[in-house]
Design a protein around this motif. Structure first.
Motif, short mmCIF file in Angstrom:
data_model
loop_
_atom_site.label_atom_id
_atom_site.label_comp_id
_atom_site.label_asym_id
_atom_site.label_seq_id
_atom_site.Cartn_x
_atom_site.Cartn_y
_atom_site.Cartn_z
N LEU A 216 30.37 -65.95 13.27
CA LEU A 216 29.46 -66.13 12.14
C LEU A 216 28.07 -66.51 12.64
N ARG B 298 24.67 -64.29 12.12
CA ARG B 298 23.45 -64.85 11.55
C ARG B 298 22.27 -64.67 12.49
N THR C 195 19.47 -72.42 6.33
CA THR C 195 20.10 -71.10 6.44
C THR C 195 20.48 -70.51 5.09
N ALA D 109 18.70 -67.20 3.70
CA ALA D 109 19.52 -66.01 3.54
C ALA D 109 19.51 -65.52 2.09
N CYS E 166 22.89 -60.79 4.25
CA CYS E 166 22.25 -62.08 3.93
C CYS E 166 22.99 -62.79 2.80
N ILE F 24 25.88 -64.49 4.44
CA ILE F 24 25.45 -65.67 5.20
C ILE F 24 25.10 -66.81 4.25
#
Length: 136
Positions: free
Chosen positions: A15, A19, A70, A74, A115, A118
């Protein structure tokens, strides 16, 4: 069947890699649009809306790459990629063509859903978000 889960122990790290590379790819689009590097003919004379898109890709792509804020970064990028697909690609041929293979929107569609994933899954263990969470 054991072959189905042979990568399961590495899901968190994968993961993070997903990312990082998604952020890096979006960041490169921002660099190309804003700083004109590398020199690409289709980014020679770009309209103001593309400059805004490049700025978003540059800033939020960097945040995604670093794993800082994040989920927010995202989510913003997923929205921007959906906007890019429907505004920049769907009507590119003069009429509404939804097929990404025809309208050139494959990257935008993939980035949108990457995205979005994520934003839902989080940054993974190799991120500034995880480092800051562990210090607190």
């Amino acid at each position: 069947m054991q072959y189905e889960n042979f990568l399961a122990p590495y899901r968190p790290q994968l993961l993070s890699l997903f990312r990082i590379f998604t952020g890096l790819l979006l960041f490169q689009y921002g660099v190309a649009k804003i700083f004109k590097f590398p020199v690409l003919p289709y980014f020679a004379n770009i309209p103001p809306l593309i400059v805004v898109a490049g700025t978003i890709e540059l800033i939020f792509g960097a945040l995604l790459l670093l794993g800082l804020f994040t989920r927010f970064a995202a989510f913003i990028l997923a929205g921007q990629m959906a906007f890019a697909y429907f505004l920049g690609h769907m009507f590119k041929t003069g009429s509404a063509v939804f097929l990404p293979l025809i309208n050139g929107g494959t990257a935008a569609a993939l980035f949108c859903f990457a995205c979005l994933y994520i934003a839902a899954a989080g940054p993974g263990p190799w991120s500034l978000d995880a480092s800051l969470r562990n210090k607190a």
